[in-house]
Motif scaffolding. Structure first.
Motif, mmCIF file in Angstrom:
data_model
loop_
_atom_site.group_PDB
_atom_site.id
_atom_site.type_symbol
_atom_site.label_atom_id
_atom_site.label_comp_id
_atom_site.label_asym_id
_atom_site.label_seq_id
_atom_site.Cartn_x
_atom_site.Cartn_y
_atom_site.Cartn_z
ATOM 1 N N MET A 11 63.516 50.894 39.078
ATOM 2 C CA MET A 11 62.440 49.970 39.455
ATOM 3 C C MET A 11 61.350 50.663 40.260
ATOM 4 N N GLY A 12 61.551 51.947 40.577
ATOM 5 C CA GLY A 12 60.556 52.692 41.339
ATOM 6 C C GLY A 12 60.521 52.349 42.813
ATOM 7 N N LEU A 13 61.662 51.957 43.374
ATOM 8 C CA LEU A 13 61.696 51.512 44.768
ATOM 9 C C LEU A 13 61.645 52.687 45.748
ATOM 10 N N ASP A 14 61.074 52.405 46.913
ATOM 11 C CA ASP A 14 60.919 53.403 47.971
ATOM 12 C C ASP A 14 61.969 53.150 49.044
ATOM 13 N N TYR A 15 63.026 53.948 49.050
ATOM 14 C CA TYR A 15 64.132 53.713 49.973
ATOM 15 C C TYR A 15 63.876 54.240 51.387
ATOM 16 N N SER A 16 62.685 54.797 51.617
ATOM 17 C CA SER A 16 62.320 55.119 52.998
ATOM 18 C C SER A 16 62.078 53.834 53.785
ATOM 19 N N GLN A 17 61.960 52.723 53.089
ATOM 20 C CA GLN A 17 61.721 51.429 53.728
ATOM 21 C C GLN A 17 63.023 50.706 54.073
ATOM 22 N N THR A 18 64.144 51.411 54.007
ATOM 23 C CA THR A 18 65.445 50.793 54.279
ATOM 24 C C THR A 18 66.165 51.519 55.416
ATOM 25 N N TRP A 19 67.176 50.864 55.957
ATOM 26 C CA TRP A 19 68.002 51.465 57.001
ATOM 27 C C TRP A 19 69.452 51.121 56.715
ATOM 28 N N THR A 20 70.317 52.120 56.710
ATOM 29 C CA THR A 20 71.724 51.924 56.370
ATOM 30 C C THR A 20 72.662 52.271 57.518
ATOM 31 N N CYS A 21 72.302 53.239 58.332
ATOM 32 C CA CYS A 21 73.178 53.760 59.382
ATOM 33 C C CYS A 21 73.641 52.660 60.332
ATOM 34 N N TYR A 22 74.931 52.688 60.670
ATOM 35 C CA TYR A 22 75.481 51.700 61.596
ATOM 36 C C TYR A 22 75.113 51.980 63.045
ATOM 37 N N GLY B 125 72.113 52.646 65.767
ATOM 38 C CA GLY B 125 70.718 52.225 65.824
ATOM 39 C C GLY B 125 69.793 53.234 66.467
ATOM 40 N N ARG B 126 70.034 54.508 66.219
ATOM 41 C CA ARG B 126 69.218 55.530 66.863
ATOM 42 C C ARG B 126 67.954 55.806 66.050
ATOM 43 N N GLU B 127 67.152 56.759 66.530
ATOM 44 C CA GLU B 127 65.873 57.040 65.874
ATOM 45 C C GLU B 127 66.080 57.525 64.448
ATOM 46 N N HIS B 128 67.060 58.405 64.239
ATOM 47 C CA HIS B 128 67.362 58.911 62.910
ATOM 48 C C HIS B 128 68.772 58.486 62.514
ATOM 49 N N ALA B 129 69.002 58.388 61.221
ATOM 50 C CA ALA B 129 70.342 58.072 60.721
ATOM 51 C C ALA B 129 71.310 59.179 61.126
ATOM 52 N N CYS B 130 72.552 58.781 61.482
ATOM 53 C CA CYS B 130 73.482 59.778 62.031
ATOM 54 C C CYS B 130 74.019 60.731 60.964
ATOM 55 N N GLY B 131 74.210 60.242 59.729
ATOM 56 C CA GLY B 131 74.765 61.079 58.676
ATOM 57 C C GLY B 131 76.275 61.207 58.736
ATOM 58 N N LYS B 132 76.908 60.617 59.756
ATOM 59 C CA LYS B 132 78.351 60.770 59.946
ATOM 60 C C LYS B 132 79.133 59.488 59.688
ATOM 61 N N CYS C 192 76.413 55.820 56.230
ATOM 62 C CA CYS C 192 75.567 56.973 55.879
ATOM 63 C C CYS C 192 76.213 57.813 54.790
ATOM 64 N N GLN C 193 77.514 58.051 54.923
ATOM 65 C CA GLN C 193 78.222 58.873 53.951
ATOM 66 C C GLN C 193 78.128 58.275 52.551
ATOM 67 N N GLU C 194 78.329 56.952 52.468
ATOM 68 C CA GLU C 194 78.279 56.293 51.154
ATOM 69 C C GLU C 194 76.865 56.324 50.583
ATOM 70 N N ARG C 195 75.866 56.133 51.445
ATOM 71 C CA ARG C 195 74.475 56.181 50.990
ATOM 72 C C ARG C 195 74.130 57.577 50.457
ATOM 73 N N LEU C 196 74.471 58.604 51.226
ATOM 74 C CA LEU C 196 74.165 59.969 50.805
ATOM 75 C C LEU C 196 74.882 60.321 49.502
ATOM 76 N N GLU C 197 76.099 59.827 49.350
ATOM 77 C CA GLU C 197 76.847 60.056 48.115
ATOM 78 C C GLU C 197 76.134 59.416 46.923
ATOM 79 N N ALA C 198 75.592 58.202 47.134
ATOM 80 C CA ALA C 198 74.873 57.515 46.050
ATOM 81 C C ALA C 198 73.644 58.311 45.615
ATOM 82 N N PHE C 199 72.937 58.885 46.586
ATOM 83 C CA PHE C 199 71.772 59.709 46.238
ATOM 84 C C PHE C 199 72.205 60.981 45.503
ATOM 85 N N ARG C 200 73.276 61.609 45.958
ATOM 86 C CA ARG C 200 73.769 62.806 45.274
ATOM 87 C C ARG C 200 74.170 62.476 43.837
ATOM 88 N N ASP C 201 74.851 61.346 43.660
ATOM 89 C CA ASP C 201 75.294 60.953 42.320
ATOM 90 C C ASP C 201 74.115 60.688 41.384
#
Length: 221
Positions: free
Chosen positions: A175-186, A188-195, A199-208
């Protein structure tokens, strides 16, 4: 006449995709965001910004007072957010007791008040093992109840109920969506933790999907 639907819209990537799927399918959307005292309140800011850009009516409802009754979740209490892969044992602490039943009930009431025929929400197969209120049997039973709870029947609709987060992202990319407009990390800091598991599931989806997540992470490996 365009069909009206309420979309439970957290500001995360799943509900963002659901919102845009509803719009793509020709629905007149009424996004509804809940502040239930979650520590990742940043997702609410994302939801508000997206709805403003789409010029759709958006309600943010503060129901944080319910946390006087609902204890024991790391999303709302002073409990450490679990890290590691998105799996049942590590993620159990993120369960908010009865959350989706409460949110769906409120959303159905809103749907009746605006004349909407459906409530959309973003349950998917990756959540089934962890969250009982994202499983098909829960959605089916809630849908049955919401057919008879009011004079007007309201359908509970989860367009991605049987697919993974990877498949949700695949549809969003199409659909051409811009996922910079979303937040997934549990967290609430300035940047997503990645841990954390989210975050892990989101990053996996992008890798896939052989795609790059546009968010900035504290840790990416």
């Amino acid at each position: 006449m365009t069909e009206k639907v309420v979309v439970i819209y957290s500001g995360g990537m799943d509900s963002y995709t659901v919102l845009n799927r509803a719009i793509k399918d020709g629905m007149q959307v009424y996004p509804l965001t809940f502040d239930y005292g979650q520590r990742h309140v940043k997702e609410i800011d994302c939801a508000a910004a997206v709805c403003k850009s789409l010029n759709v009516p958006h309600k943010v409802i503060d129901i944080s007072a319910i946390n006087q009754l609902l204890a024991g979740s790391s999303l709302t209490d002073d409990i450490e957010i679990p890290e590691g892969h998105y799996e049942e044992e590590s993620m159990k602490s993120t369960v908010v007791p009865n959350r989706n039943m409460i949110l769906l009930s409120l959303a159905v009431g809103y749907a009746v008040s605006v004349g909407a025929s459906k409530v959309y929400y973003g349950a998917h197969s990756g959540d089934h093992a962890i969250y009982p209120d994202c499983r098909p049997e829960f959605v089916e039973k809630m849908n049955d109840v919401c057919q008879i709870a009011n004079y007007e029947a309201v359908e509970i609709y989860s367009p991605y109920l049987s697919v993974s987060k990877t498949a949700i992202l695949t549809d969003g990319i199409a659909m051409g969506l811009d996922y910079s407009q979303t937040w997934t990390c549990y967290n609430g800091r300035e940047h997503a933790c990645g841990k954390c598991g989210a975050c892990q599931e989101r990053l996996e989806a992008f890798r896939d999907n052989n795609a790059t997540d546009p968010l900035t992470y504290e840790v990416t490996a």
